[in-house]
Design an enzyme around this catalytic site. Structure first.
Site, mmCIF file in Angstrom:
data_model
loop_
_atom_site.group_PDB
_atom_site.id
_atom_site.type_symbol
_atom_site.label_atom_id
_atom_site.label_comp_id
_atom_site.label_asym_id
_atom_site.label_seq_id
_atom_site.Cartn_x
_atom_site.Cartn_y
_atom_site.Cartn_z
ATOM 1 C CD GLU A 29 21.461 1.233 -7.215
ATOM 2 O OE1 GLU A 29 20.999 0.537 -8.041
ATOM 3 O OE2 GLU A 29 22.726 1.970 -7.722
ATOM 4 C CB CYS A 56 14.867 -3.178 -6.433
ATOM 5 S SG CYS A 56 16.796 -3.106 -5.670
#
Length: 469
Positions: A211, A245
């Site tokens: 991720e 993110c």
């Protein structure tokens, strides 16, 4: 043998003795215990995260607790269905066989977690690992020390070390752990470190979920609602001080509404934080930057952007002693500005003009594939064009960031922004081996045509099957 290899060996032994054949009810019991523990320690968690970077209590509830509790509820409600064997149809070429797909845990796993959402991005993958029936060694970030201590306490009270162990340390610990022969590694962090994790995993042909992140673009076309767009951008960008993110990295605005959007953003910001206009660093609704190193990097980015021609619409205030950087919006930013060359990961957003949608898409395609792409528009044609002619981990229409919290959606990037998917069923599958099982007939096996000698009769039957079935 070092201490980490010894721990992994003990976990491997525990896995085969206790977890490999564990039932849905066994795992659901553990998930329920996790949920109960989390709900009983909410205030302690808020205090820990505030101590790390002054994150508002409401944001802890919204972005740390809610996603974790939702993930737990989803796994508890659906795990029996996820684990159920799946029968598959039999093609004519396999006549006489019966086949199914079974779901077995991958085994011993490693979870390397970041500091920006230190609880949610540690416990979220663990929920998937527990649901799948795996062991886990967890390394939380050393930058969010108070939250890491909270996580260690939680795991020590809920699990034996042979099932789930929490190890605290810096990058040297991560290097030592990734050198071990795990069955799966789940990493959340930057693409640069993700490459190192993937390289280490390749030594043992270990599967990975990465991720990562990226330069998430926003497109605001001429049909967008200024009021709706500015409200969502102010929250989506400056929540958690932009340390996400999924945070918008830059905004491209159609030139006809460029000035209106700038004015709308300025007004929206002033309205949102009006009680602390003169001392924005005292606002209880804004997080701080995690540490001095990141603060200095972000301050440097602003100066580089201004030197290249960018102007400050709002922001520019900071407090180095507390690592506070005020939300900053830059305008008159051109495509070659250095602020666009990396993921910002902080409370700064540059705004560019575009003339037509192809130009905006061209800039997006000139960069690595992002984790998220956000389009603000009321034009179905423009929305469809952006989705069709771009590539990203996910797309949100008239919104930012919230797809992360949807337990029914697979979450992850593409190439530079991530490998593999997480959350809900997708997270369960990430820690699971989908194992096919084929049972052949002992009376008239379908493989008779495959066995020598290869007679003309067998060849005629085989060609008949190829042509007609």
């Amino acid at each position: 043998m070092n201490q980490y290899q010894d721990l992994l060996n003990r976990q491997r032994k525990y896995f085969w003795a206790n977890l490999k054949t564990s039932t849905a009810q066994d795992r659901i019991k553990k998930l329920r215990n996790m949920k109960k523990w989390v709900l009983a320690h909410q205030e302690e968690l808020k205090a820990a995260i505030y101590a790390d970077f002054k994150k508002p209590a409401h944001e802890v509830d919204l972005t740390e607790l809610l996603p974790v509790v939702s993930e737990l509820k989803d796994a508890i409600a659906n795990l029996q269905e996820w684990m159920r064997e799946r029968r598959v149809p039999t093609p004519i070429s396999m006549l006489g066989t019966s086949s199914k797909v079974t779901f077995e845990p991958k085994g011993n796993t490693l979870i390397l977690a970041p500091w920006n959402f230190p609880f949610m991005l540690t416990i979220g993958p663990l929920i998937s690992a527990v649901a799948a029936g795996c062991t886990a060694i967890i390394k939380p970030s050393e930058y969010s020390e108070n939250t890491s201590n909270f996580i260690a306490k939680m795991l020590e009270e809920l699990f034996s070390e042979e099932e789930v162990a929490c190890l605290r340390g810096d990058h040297t610990l991560a290097q030592a752990l990734t050198a071990l022969p795990f069955d799966h590694i789940f990493f959340t962090g930057s693409p640069e470190i993700g490459k190192k994790v993937m390289h280490a995993a390749a030594e043992h042909l270990c599967s990975v979920t990465l991720e990562l992140g990226g330069r998430n673009p926003v497109i605001v076309d001429e049909t967008a609602s200024i009021s709706d767009t500015t409200r969502k951008l102010i929250w989506g960008k400056f929540m958690n001080a932009g340390q996400s993110c999924m945070s918008p990295n830059y905004i491209q605005v159609q030139e006809k509404i460029y000035s209106k959007l700038l004015e709308g953003l300025k007004t929206r910001f002033e309205t949102t934080f009006k009680s602390h206009q003169d001392n924005i660093q005292e606002s209880p609704d804004l997080s701080h930057v995690i540490n001095a190193r990141h603060f200095q990097r972000l301050s440097g980015l602003i100066e580089k952007a201004k030197a290249a021609g960018a102007k400050v619409l709002i922001g520019g205030h900071d407090d180095p002693e507390t690592n506070f950087l005020a939300p900053t919006i830059l305008y008159d930013v051109e495509p070659g500005n250095p602020i666009l060359e990396e993921e910002i990961f902080g409370p700064i957003v540059p705004i560019l003009k575009y003339k037509n949608l192809d130009d905006a898409l061209g800039l997006i395609r000139s960069m690595e594939k992002p984790l998220g792409l956000y389009i603000f528009s009321r034009s179905r044609r423009n929305i469809a064009k952006v989705i069709r002619e771009s590539s990203s981990g996910n797309v949100m229409v008239n919104e930012t960031t919230i797809a992360f919290g949807h337990p029914e959606l697979p979450f992850g990037g593409v190439n530079h922004s991530g490998i593999g998917k997480a959350h809900g069923h997708a997270g369960f599958l990430a820690f699971t081996n989908e194992k096919p099982v084929v049972k052949q007939s002992t009376l008239l096996p379908s493989t008779l045509l495959a066995h020598a000698p290869y007679t003309k009769w067998k060849s005629r039957i085989l060609n008949f099957v190829i042509r007609w079935f």
